[in-house]
Design an enzyme around this catalytic site. Sequence first.
Site, PDB file in Angstrom:
ATOM      1  N   ASN A  77       0.825  -1.204   0.000  1.00  0.00           N
ATOM      2  CA  ASN A  77       0.000   0.000   0.000  1.00  0.00           C
ATOM      3  C   ASN A  77       0.864   1.260   0.000  1.00  0.00           C
ATOM      4  O   ASN A  77       0.526   2.269   0.600  1.00  0.00           O
ATOM      5  CB  ASN A  77      -0.917  -0.017   1.239  1.00  0.00           C
ATOM      6  N   GLY A  78       1.990   1.191  -0.712  1.00  0.00           N
ATOM      7  CA  GLY A  78       2.907   2.322  -0.690  1.00  0.00           C
ATOM      8  C   GLY A  78       2.787   3.276  -1.851  1.00  0.00           C
ATOM      9  O   GLY A  78       3.430   4.317  -1.877  1.00  0.00           O
ATOM     10  N   HIS A 184       9.148  -2.592  -3.855  1.00  0.00           N
ATOM     11  CA  HIS A 184       8.500  -3.544  -2.943  1.00  0.00           C
ATOM     12  C   HIS A 184       9.396  -4.702  -2.536  1.00  0.00           C
ATOM     13  O   HIS A 184       9.044  -5.498  -1.663  1.00  0.00           O
ATOM     14  CB  HIS A 184       7.160  -4.045  -3.489  1.00  0.00           C
ATOM     15  N   LYS A 361      -4.038   0.005 -13.357  1.00  0.00           N
ATOM     16  CA  LYS A 361      -2.857   0.818 -13.649  1.00  0.00           C
ATOM     17  C   LYS A 361      -3.203   2.064 -14.467  1.00  0.00           C
ATOM     18  O   LYS A 361      -2.414   2.998 -14.522  1.00  0.00           O
ATOM     19  CB  LYS A 361      -1.819  -0.019 -14.408  1.00  0.00           C
TER      20      LYS A 361
END
Length: 437
Positions: A77-78, A184, A361
Amino acid sequence: MADQWPAFEAKMKEAKLSNAAIGAFKMNYDQLVAGVTGLVPENDIDLVTDLPRLDSLPPSNGDVQSLLSATAVLKLNGGLGTSMGLEKAKSLLEVKDGKTFLDLIAEQVKHMRKEYNSNVKFILMNSFSTSDDTKAFLKQRHSDLLQEPYIELMQNMSPKVDVATLAPASWPADPSLEWCPPGHGDIYPSLLGSGMLDKLINDGIKYLFVSNSDNLGATLDLQLLHYFASSGKAFAMEVCERTAADKKGGHLAIRRKDGKFTLRESAMCPDADKSAFEDISKHKYFNTNNLWVNLPQLKETLAAAGGVLALPLIKNKKTVNPRDSSTPPVFQLETAMGSAIECFESAGAVVVPRTRFAPVKTTGDLFVLRSDVYTITPAATVEATVPAVPLVKLDDKYFKLVDQMERLTPRPPSLVAARSLTVKVCILLMAVQGKVM
């Protein structure tokens, strides 16, 4: 050129980053300084030809409750979704019927807990850009989750590297711009350095399911969980079959020198091998970023590697102020979590249907998701209402940003009768049938 590492180490220690985070960055920085290209020639890999498939796995059986009690779900969730014009956590974007990605993810977890009377753990891996917005949203909409001990795993920060000197980038006008997200792949040093890895293991958690928060197809599947738990593997990756639309993206392969799985991205392919790279009849599978990790085995692997997994470097060249191209150029050093498949002695992959890979996206992806092609189930999952989801391409000139799209689509359009939709002009969209351009 002088050794710049002491300056990076001092900067990271001053920012109170963990030894695990510093060690991971040092491995990336050492690769940068050494000029490691990361190229993987076709002659160094073998094809992946035989993988288990989700539709052929045995059904989940046994004590589901105890299996879930040993499982945690982690959502990445970054991201801010800046390419779609967002300035807050992408998971806070409304998806459908007034619900955001995060609403649906939270409701899925709660539904599974209630359905199986098991407190499966829930973790959000936030970044310094998304933490405050996410916690404020949870306080308002899901305050019960905000009180849970594992709700937030904070992603580390990495110093930007000055291209000219390979020293830490300096920008006194706004020191926050001297830092960037580490990708990630940071999940591993974050788990280790925060102490959460040990806490989860001590709490009886053995299995971790990881996926992107914008991929609503990535639900905690009991059949996959049962398969992974019974396999004894340290790591498993969900993969999909490549199509012509995927040929430019990375693929799964087997490293010839040791027989381990590896991921080869387009930037890792020598120019001479581009045709082989894009041959989807040879290289059949791509990574969905839905991963399964055995936490005790992850701990053992990290310990054997000195606390740092040897992940391939991703080097991004940008400017220190990404909104001002006249500012000094910098390198942002990142890693990808799926690359860890090559770090484990026992890793595997499972072929899953495209329904488990539905990331948002672009506004075109969101356009379809908000339409009547999808519906929200009582389990808070999102399912297609038609056999084949239409392909939607929206003109970036008019639809690239979410607020642009929302101005031109005052209510969700009907696409149930559509096969495809391509929009190259500025129009209001209400309903589509067949193939429209």
